[in-house]
Design an enzyme around this catalytic site. Structure first.
Site, mmCIF file in Angstrom:
data_model
loop_
_atom_site.group_PDB
_atom_site.id
_atom_site.type_symbol
_atom_site.label_atom_id
_atom_site.label_comp_id
_atom_site.label_asym_id
_atom_site.label_seq_id
_atom_site.Cartn_x
_atom_site.Cartn_y
_atom_site.Cartn_z
ATOM 1 N N ASN A 11 21.028 15.906 64.320
ATOM 2 C CA ASN A 11 20.616 15.964 62.913
ATOM 3 C C ASN A 11 21.827 15.539 62.089
ATOM 4 O O ASN A 11 22.768 16.308 61.933
ATOM 5 C CB ASN A 11 20.183 17.407 62.579
ATOM 6 C CG ASN A 11 19.938 17.603 61.094
ATOM 7 O OD1 ASN A 11 19.829 16.636 60.340
ATOM 8 N ND2 ASN A 11 19.833 18.855 60.668
ATOM 9 N N TRP A 12 21.778 14.316 61.613
ATOM 10 C CA TRP A 12 22.936 13.773 60.876
ATOM 11 C C TRP A 12 23.007 14.266 59.437
ATOM 12 O O TRP A 12 23.959 13.974 58.722
ATOM 13 C CB TRP A 12 22.908 12.229 60.920
ATOM 14 C CG TRP A 12 23.419 11.681 62.215
ATOM 15 C CD1 TRP A 12 23.721 12.405 63.345
ATOM 16 C CD2 TRP A 12 23.731 10.316 62.523
ATOM 17 N NE1 TRP A 12 24.185 11.564 64.332
ATOM 18 C CE2 TRP A 12 24.197 10.278 63.851
ATOM 19 C CE3 TRP A 12 23.637 9.125 61.804
ATOM 20 C CZ2 TRP A 12 24.587 9.095 64.474
ATOM 21 C CZ3 TRP A 12 24.018 7.942 62.420
ATOM 22 C CH2 TRP A 12 24.490 7.932 63.745
ATOM 23 N N LYS A 13 21.989 14.966 58.993
ATOM 24 C CA LYS A 13 21.956 15.481 57.617
ATOM 25 C C LYS A 13 22.246 14.330 56.630
ATOM 26 O O LYS A 13 21.841 13.204 56.901
ATOM 27 C CB LYS A 13 22.930 16.655 57.467
ATOM 28 C CG LYS A 13 22.690 17.702 58.580
ATOM 29 C CD LYS A 13 23.360 19.006 58.364
ATOM 30 C CE LYS A 13 23.027 19.932 59.523
ATOM 31 N NZ LYS A 13 23.501 21.289 59.340
ATOM 32 N N HIS A 97 13.873 22.664 57.724
ATOM 33 C CA HIS A 97 15.268 23.024 58.009
ATOM 34 C C HIS A 97 15.744 24.035 56.961
ATOM 35 O O HIS A 97 15.372 23.938 55.787
ATOM 36 C CB HIS A 97 16.143 21.767 57.983
ATOM 37 C CG HIS A 97 17.520 22.027 58.507
ATOM 38 N ND1 HIS A 97 18.493 22.620 57.738
ATOM 39 C CD2 HIS A 97 18.071 21.814 59.730
ATOM 40 C CE1 HIS A 97 19.594 22.747 58.477
ATOM 41 N NE2 HIS A 97 19.365 22.264 59.692
ATOM 42 N N GLU A 99 18.396 24.321 55.363
ATOM 43 C CA GLU A 99 19.070 23.755 54.182
ATOM 44 C C GLU A 99 18.046 23.297 53.142
ATOM 45 O O GLU A 99 18.278 23.391 51.935
ATOM 46 C CB GLU A 99 19.996 22.598 54.614
ATOM 47 C CG GLU A 99 21.254 23.131 55.295
ATOM 48 C CD GLU A 99 21.887 22.197 56.298
ATOM 49 O OE1 GLU A 99 21.540 21.007 56.352
ATOM 50 O OE2 GLU A 99 22.753 22.676 57.066
ATOM 51 N N GLU A 170 16.793 28.189 64.780
ATOM 52 C CA GLU A 170 18.111 27.981 64.186
ATOM 53 C C GLU A 170 18.463 29.160 63.282
ATOM 54 O O GLU A 170 18.066 29.188 62.107
ATOM 55 C CB GLU A 170 18.117 26.709 63.336
ATOM 56 C CG GLU A 170 17.956 25.442 64.128
ATOM 57 C CD GLU A 170 18.665 24.273 63.436
ATOM 58 O OE1 GLU A 170 19.485 23.634 64.085
ATOM 59 O OE2 GLU A 170 18.406 24.028 62.247
ATOM 60 N N GLY A 176 26.684 25.534 61.439
ATOM 61 C CA GLY A 176 27.979 25.098 60.923
ATOM 62 C C GLY A 176 29.039 26.179 60.861
ATOM 63 O O GLY A 176 30.078 25.997 60.233
ATOM 64 N N SER A 217 25.677 25.464 65.610
ATOM 65 C CA SER A 217 27.022 25.448 66.208
ATOM 66 C C SER A 217 27.043 25.072 67.686
ATOM 67 O O SER A 217 27.829 25.614 68.460
ATOM 68 C CB SER A 217 27.724 26.786 65.975
ATOM 69 O OG SER A 217 27.989 26.956 64.594
ATOM 70 N N GLY A 239 26.640 18.928 63.201
ATOM 71 C CA GLY A 239 27.988 18.367 63.128
ATOM 72 C C GLY A 239 28.405 17.595 64.375
ATOM 73 O O GLY A 239 28.924 16.478 64.281
HETATM 74 P P1 PGA Z 1 25.308 22.531 63.314
HETATM 75 O O1 PGA Z 1 23.927 22.280 62.545
HETATM 76 O O2 PGA Z 1 25.107 22.057 64.734
HETATM 77 O O3 PGA Z 1 26.324 21.731 62.571
HETATM 78 O O4 PGA Z 1 25.568 23.992 63.274
HETATM 79 C C1 PGA Z 1 22.693 22.446 63.183
HETATM 80 C C2 PGA Z 1 21.569 22.136 62.216
HETATM 81 O O5 PGA Z 1 21.717 22.393 61.011
HETATM 82 O O6 PGA Z 1 20.523 21.602 62.625
#
Ligand code: PGA
Length: 256
Positions: A11-13, A97, A99, A170, A176, A217, A239
């Site tokens: 997931n490159w966000k 997600h 976010e 998640e 993160g 993470s 990430g």
């Molecule tokens: P992360 O993000 O691996 O950077 O913790 C995971 C995600 O938000 O899908």
């Protein structure tokens, strides 16, 4: 590890900021995959939608989007539909997600509409569920996950989701942060998700055909252990998927 296939979904966000950089990282990952032998992994990268059409959807890496709108077309300024990302080569889409729930006010109802839009356009939804730190500290993990899942799948029939759904557990506090739940905690949520699916659909068919992933993470040090200890069907990786070396390190750790 007995698994037939392990999904490693990047997931490159909202990264990177240029197509050039995106191509560099993508190509480095793709070239590295050609050197991995007998891998059981299915690698997907969920790109920013603006870059989708610039990548080959028939290559070693499958393409995904990070969001869609719930209608297929119309007067919805700024939105991108499932049909559009499908036509650009995406075969997966992240939905709900944390976010988006946090910064864009995405509700369980919207998550439900978006899941329906993905399914009717032949996109595999990667439905994200997970508790915040406060919910965890209150002991509400079960309640949160059950509520998110029941609402996300409301009105969606067994025939629509059978073999077509991915669910990513998640925990919001793990994203993160460098912190991950224990294997036992991940397995108990995995079991809970299967129970909820069995309850909603009145049989185990959907639970058995749904790929349940872990995200939060994940890096090359913990990826293989998380999957082998918990039996999850794969990982959603933020990430670490933007760094070609790190993501390849994860992919290679699954080499037979
Ligand atoms: P992360 O993000 O691996 O950077 O913790 C995971 C995600 O938000 O899908």
């Amino acid at each position: 590890m007995k698994k037939e296939k392990v999904y490693l979904i990047g997931n490159w966000k909202m990264n990177p900021v240029s197509l050039n950089e995106a191509e560099t990282v993508f190509e480095e990952i793709e070239n590295g995959i050609y050197e991995v032998e007998n891998s059981i992994t299915e690698v997907v990268i969920c790109l920013p939608s603006v870059f989708l059409s610039d990548f080959d959807s028939e290559g070693k890496i499958k393409l995904g989007a990070q969001n869609i709108f719930w209608e297929d077309r119309g007067a919805f300024t700024g939105e991108v539909s499932a049909k559009m990302v499908k036509n650009m080569g995406a075969s997966f889409v992240i939905i709900g997600h944390s976010e988006r729930r946090k910064y864009l006010g995405e509700t369980n109802e919207m998550v439900n509409w978006k899941t329906q839009a993905a399914l009717r356009n032949d996109l595999m939804p990667i439905l994200c569920v997970g508790e915040t730190l406060e919910e965890r500290e209150r002991g509400d993990i079960g309640e949160v996950i059950v509520g998110q899942l029941e609402k996300a799948l409301e009105g969606i029939s067994e025939a629509e989701v059978l073999g077509k759904l991915l669910i990513a557990y998640e925990p919001v506090w793990a994203i993160g942060s460098g912190n991950t739940p224990s294997s036992d905690e991940i397995m108990s949520v995995d079991l809970l998700i299967k129970k909820v699916l069995s309850k909603i659909y009145g049989s185990r068919a959907v639970a058995d055909s749904t790929m349940i992933l872990y995200g939060g993470s994940v890096d090359q040090k913990n990826a293989f252990n998380i999957v082998s200890r918990t039996g999850m069907s794969g990982l959603l990786i933020g990430g670490a998927s933007l760094n070609a070396r790190e993501f390849l390190g994860i992919i290679k750790s699954f080499e037979k």
